[in-house]
Design a protein around this motif. Structure first.
Motif, PDB file in Angstrom:
ATOM      1  N   THR A 246       0.827  -1.209   0.000  1.00  0.00           N
ATOM      2  CA  THR A 246       0.000   0.000   0.000  1.00  0.00           C
ATOM      3  C   THR A 246       0.860   1.257   0.000  1.00  0.00           C
ATOM      4  N   HIS A 247       2.053   1.151   0.604  1.00  0.00           N
ATOM      5  CA  HIS A 247       3.016   2.252   0.582  1.00  0.00           C
ATOM      6  C   HIS A 247       4.383   1.699   0.987  1.00  0.00           C
ATOM      7  N   MET A 248       5.408   2.559   1.016  1.00  0.00           N
ATOM      8  CA  MET A 248       6.774   2.054   1.191  1.00  0.00           C
ATOM      9  C   MET A 248       7.328   2.275   2.583  1.00  0.00           C
TER      10      MET A 248
ATOM     11  N   GLY B  79      -4.613  -0.437   4.086  1.00  0.00           N
ATOM     12  CA  GLY B  79      -3.248  -0.100   4.499  1.00  0.00           C
ATOM     13  C   GLY B  79      -3.251   0.756   5.740  1.00  0.00           C
ATOM     14  N   ASP B  80      -2.546   1.873   5.675  1.00  0.00           N
ATOM     15  CA  ASP B  80      -2.422   2.757   6.842  1.00  0.00           C
ATOM     16  C   ASP B  80      -3.316   3.991   6.749  1.00  0.00           C
ATOM     17  N   ALA B  81      -4.393   3.914   5.962  1.00  0.00           N
ATOM     18  CA  ALA B  81      -5.352   5.023   5.965  1.00  0.00           C
ATOM     19  C   ALA B  81      -5.989   5.154   7.355  1.00  0.00           C
ATOM     20  N   ILE B  82      -6.070   4.026   8.069  1.00  0.00           N
ATOM     21  CA  ILE B  82      -6.563   4.015   9.456  1.00  0.00           C
ATOM     22  C   ILE B  82      -5.689   3.037  10.235  1.00  0.00           C
ATOM     23  N   HIS B  83      -5.106   3.494  11.351  1.00  0.00           N
ATOM     24  CA  HIS B  83      -4.248   2.623  12.167  1.00  0.00           C
ATOM     25  C   HIS B  83      -4.983   2.002  13.339  1.00  0.00           C
ATOM     26  N   ASN B  84      -5.893   2.787  13.923  1.00  0.00           N
ATOM     27  CA  ASN B  84      -6.585   2.339  15.143  1.00  0.00           C
ATOM     28  C   ASN B  84      -8.056   2.723  15.016  1.00  0.00           C
TER      29      ASN B  84
ATOM     30  N   VAL C 234       8.345   1.157   6.480  1.00  0.00           N
ATOM     31  CA  VAL C 234       9.145   0.032   6.984  1.00  0.00           C
ATOM     32  C   VAL C 234       8.340  -1.241   7.216  1.00  0.00           C
ATOM     33  N   ASP C 235       7.094  -1.105   7.671  1.00  0.00           N
ATOM     34  CA  ASP C 235       6.297  -2.260   8.089  1.00  0.00           C
ATOM     35  C   ASP C 235       5.369  -2.762   6.981  1.00  0.00           C
ATOM     36  N   HIS C 236       5.607  -2.323   5.743  1.00  0.00           N
ATOM     37  CA  HIS C 236       4.725  -2.727   4.628  1.00  0.00           C
ATOM     38  C   HIS C 236       5.465  -3.347   3.449  1.00  0.00           C
ATOM     39  N   VAL C 237       6.798  -3.257   3.466  1.00  0.00           N
ATOM     40  CA  VAL C 237       7.566  -3.760   2.313  1.00  0.00           C
ATOM     41  C   VAL C 237       8.649  -4.757   2.711  1.00  0.00           C
TER      42      VAL C 237
ATOM     43  N   THR D  51      -4.508  -2.685   7.935  1.00  0.00           N
ATOM     44  CA  THR D  51      -3.294  -3.488   8.108  1.00  0.00           C
ATOM     45  C   THR D  51      -2.968  -3.730   9.579  1.00  0.00           C
ATOM     46  N   HIS D  52      -3.371  -2.827  10.470  1.00  0.00           N
ATOM     47  CA  HIS D  52      -2.801  -2.884  11.824  1.00  0.00           C
ATOM     48  C   HIS D  52      -3.776  -3.105  12.968  1.00  0.00           C
ATOM     49  N   PHE D  53      -5.054  -3.368  12.706  1.00  0.00           N
ATOM     50  CA  PHE D  53      -6.011  -3.456  13.818  1.00  0.00           C
ATOM     51  C   PHE D  53      -5.781  -4.701  14.670  1.00  0.00           C
TER      52      PHE D  53
HETATM   53 ZN   LIG Z   1       1.955   0.614   8.851  1.00  0.00          ZN
END
Ligand SMILES: [Zn+2]
Length: 293
Positions: A116-118, A224-229, A120-123, A270-272
């Protein structure tokens, strides 16, 4: 929720690790004790550790299997990578590939890798260490990257001569894939196959994308990281300290939430924390999170 279906797709979750030390006040610069207080009854304890005032960031990959393709959405942090600025991910040695195998996927089986983007935790698992060199982990896959995301790492685009965040990640987890001829750059909307379409949702990073997966009747959005929590569903104005453009990130987030609320799309961030996914409905001026399938 480790396995579910959307239209004729099977979706599986592979976890790398959970970082439970995140300080939300640092992570969301506009967060205030008042905002936390008005949401605590529904976010704690499931999505918020109120005693320690921490949140968890689950590191996970979504495997999306269709009749013809196996697609990975986001590839976590990866093994053996030096990340001195991120101790939880520094020099990892996790059985991620074994877990992928347990989900029925060998590296050779993967047809598409989509990050979804570059960050550290996605590639991270894009590459693995082989004889001291970073090589593509998934030898038969086409890796889809956003052109806009790539462009920010070119020296001519550095702002004030300064390299952007995660230049080291770009060098060990993106460039080796391009050098091996396995990357495809995309710009704007892009149809990956019959059931997968990737759509720009910028703000967290310049080239941040989301995935629309499924059919007209049943769709999941891998955001992806459009929403983290989940707090950002009720408080969509909250962007993170790592967003390159917090206001644009909020606009993208609201568009995603409107889309989910209006059409009943399944939200797959990605992170929930568990159950990791859910639905969204409108509530007052914002939205409400309905966890689960
Ligand atoms: Zn992330």
């Amino acid at each position: 929720m480790d396995c579910f279906s959307v239209a004729d797709l099977t979706v599986q979750r592979v976890e790398e690790f959970v970082d439970s030390t995140c300080d939300p006040m640092m992570f969301f610069p506009d967060l205030t004790p008042e905002i936390v207080a008005r949401n605590l009854d529904w976010i704690a304890p499931r999505f918020w550790n109120a005693e320690r005032n921490t949140i968890s960031i689950t590191m996970q990959t979504w495997i999306v299997k269709s009749k013809h393709h196996t697609v990975l959405v986001d590839t976590c942090n990866g093994n053996h990578k030096p990340r001195p600025y991120f101790p939880a991910a520094d020099q990892l040695n996790t059985p991620y590939l074994e877990r992928l195998k347990a989900a029925g996927v060998s590296p050779e089986d993967v047809d598409f890798v989509f990050c979804t983007h570059m960050h550290v935790d996605h590639v991270g698992w894009n590459t693995r260490l082989e004889n001291g060199r970073w090589v593509p982990t998934f030898p038969n896959a086409k890796y889809l990257f956003a052109q806009k995301e790539y462009d920010q790492y070119l020296p001519e685009n550095f702002i004030d001569g300064k390299a952007p965040l995660f230049m080291d990640v770009f060098e060990d987890s993106v460039l080796p894939v391009i050098a091996a001829g396995k990357a495809q750059m995309v710009d704007g909307e892009h149809q990956v196959n019959d059931s997968l379409r990737i759509v720009p949702a910028p703000g967290h990073t310049p080239g941040h994308y989301i995935v629309h997966a499924g059919s007209a009747d049943e769709t999941a959005l891998f955001i992806g990281d459009a929403i983290h929590n989940p707090i950002q569903i009720a408080e969509p104005q909250l962007s993170t300290a790592f967003c390159t453009d917090g206001k644009l990130a909020a606009r993208s987030r609201i568009r995603i939430l409107e889309d989910c609320a209006e059409h009943g799309h399944l939200l797959v961030p990605t992170h929930f924390d568990p159950p990791h996914i859910g639905h969204v409905r409108r509530k007052a001026q914002a939205f409400e999170f309905l966890p689960g399938r």
